[in-house]
Design an enzyme around this catalytic site. Sequence first.
Site, short mmCIF file in Angstrom:
data_model
loop_
_atom_site.label_atom_id
_atom_site.label_comp_id
_atom_site.label_asym_id
_atom_site.label_seq_id
_atom_site.Cartn_x
_atom_site.Cartn_y
_atom_site.Cartn_z
N GLU A 50 42.66 35.92 -54.29
CA GLU A 50 42.50 37.38 -54.33
C GLU A 50 43.41 38.08 -53.33
O GLU A 50 44.03 39.10 -53.64
CB GLU A 50 41.06 37.79 -53.99
CG GLU A 50 39.99 37.20 -54.86
CD GLU A 50 39.40 35.94 -54.25
OE1 GLU A 50 40.16 35.01 -53.88
OE2 GLU A 50 38.17 35.88 -54.14
N CYS A 78 34.78 35.93 -51.33
CA CYS A 78 34.15 35.73 -50.02
C CYS A 78 34.19 37.07 -49.27
O CYS A 78 34.82 38.03 -49.73
CB CYS A 78 34.90 34.65 -49.24
SG CYS A 78 36.51 35.20 -48.60
N CYS A 81 37.79 38.52 -48.83
CA CYS A 81 38.42 39.05 -50.05
C CYS A 81 37.69 40.29 -50.57
O CYS A 81 38.33 41.24 -51.05
CB CYS A 81 38.50 37.96 -51.10
SG CYS A 81 39.64 36.64 -50.61
#
Lengths: 151, 151
Positions: A50, A78, A81
């Site tokens: 990402e 996560c 990101c």
Amino acid sequence: MYMALALEEARAAGAEGEAPVGAVVVCDGAVVARARNARESAADPTAHAELIAIRQAAERLGRWRLSDCTLYVTLEPCPMCAGALVNARIDRLVYGAYDPKAGAVGTLMDLSSDERLNHRFAVTAGVLERECSAVLTEFFRGLRERQKVGG
Amino acid sequence: MYMALALEEARAAGAEGEAPVGAVVVCDGAVVARARNARESAADPTAHAELIAIRQAAERLGRWRLSDCTLYVTLEPCPMCAGALVNARIDRLVYGAYDPKAGAVGTLMDLSSDERLNHRFAVTAGVLERECSAVLTEFFRGLRERQKVGG
């Protein structure tokens, strides 16, 4: 089908020995970034699919605001990101598999809809979930089997 | 004094028209990275001081694990940067000013001590807080004044 493109990136990451996660950024119907996890090969803790895709999209478009873009990724982002998506003012996120270990867009927390932050974005979760999840399961099963043979 | 170095970076960012935030990474008593916010000049939504410093440190050290490193930053990290510190397995974070708008290491949330994530790190907050905070206040006051003159 943009998630299928992200899955192609994920499979390519797996073939390179990286945890198989892939991402695509779409702006006005055009793919402006496609990227895959490269943490090991780049020796960079921020080299998630990402984050690379966001940087690539910003570079292509020549601006940091991606408020007309959608990011497709095979695994739930996560905190790093998800925070990058807030910072990029992304319009929409579409993800495949849920991440019980680090998912920050619905599972452990939800950074997409935190009213205290200065941006919120739309989310569609579970797109091609079975395929996105299977790619990860097979990769980690293969790792464990090679470790057994090696040990 | 590492926070003074981070403050130098913050002031340099301000002089470049960027929100003045600076960061330094220290490993075994040596400065392995120093960076400043470059979101506007790089047109990159991820170009926060901390994220650039983490990537620079990983590049210098040739590894993504920064488990023997401390990051010094003039402003409390946002969710993206706090998440990057988790991903980098940083040993310790030292920051100056608190961020009521996006602080993710104590203010709005605390990603440094979330037991569900796979890493936690030590935090020292409020180091040179007055100076770190003043640099930001003066920068934004200057912006508003120039906007008034311009408008």
